[in-house]
Design an enzyme around this catalytic site. Structure first.
Site, PDB file in Angstrom:
ATOM      1  N   CYS A 210      15.482  33.312  -6.774  1.00 43.39           N
ATOM      2  CA  CYS A 210      15.476  34.314  -5.701  1.00 43.39           C
ATOM      3  C   CYS A 210      14.229  35.198  -5.814  1.00 43.39           C
ATOM      4  O   CYS A 210      14.104  35.977  -6.759  1.00 43.39           O
ATOM      5  CB  CYS A 210      16.760  35.146  -5.819  1.00 43.39           C
ATOM      6  SG  CYS A 210      16.768  36.680  -4.888  1.00 43.39           S
TER       7      CYS A 210
ATOM      8  N   CYS B 247      14.829  38.924  -6.001  1.00 42.78           N
ATOM      9  CA  CYS B 247      15.438  39.241  -7.300  1.00 42.78           C
ATOM     10  C   CYS B 247      14.359  39.371  -8.371  1.00 42.78           C
ATOM     11  O   CYS B 247      14.394  40.291  -9.198  1.00 42.78           O
ATOM     12  CB  CYS B 247      16.421  38.153  -7.723  1.00 42.78           C
ATOM     13  SG  CYS B 247      17.812  37.922  -6.602  1.00 42.78           S
TER      14      CYS B 247
END
Length: 104
Positions: free
Chosen positions: A31, A34
């Site tokens: 991600c 992230c």
């Protein structure tokens, strides 16, 4: 203090067993947002080491926790007090916003 990695096995002990607020970053290694948020979470962990617990949960490795806390998008940050969710932040957040959620 470094950010702690939580697993399904360690999650409840850390979150419920802490007298201090606990920030949990639900994330995944694939991600992009992230990964962008990761260094910010580490800074928050260092700056609040004596007041809070900062931890991460890899949703790929702990799918049960993602389901349990209704994590629909990542990154999602949950703040726990006394084992209960008191704040939910979704997406990349500025460090000040995260720190404010922890100290509220």
């Amino acid at each position: 203090m470094k950010t702690r990695e939580l697993t399904s096995a360690s999650f409840d002990d850390v979150v419920s067993g802490s007298a201090a607020p606990v920030l949990v970053d639900f994330w995944a290694p694939w991600c992009g947002p992230c990964l962008q948020l990761g260094p910010v979470i580490d800074q928050v962990a260092e700056e609040t080491a004596d007041q809070a617990v900062v931890a991460k949960v890899n949703v790929d490795e702990a799918r049960d926790l993602a389901v349990r806390y209704n994590i629909r998008s990542i990154p999602t940050l949950l703040v726990f007090r006394g084992g209960e969710v008191v704040e939910r932040l979704q997406g990349v957040q500025p460090k000040e916003r995260i720190a404010a959620a922890l100290s509220a």
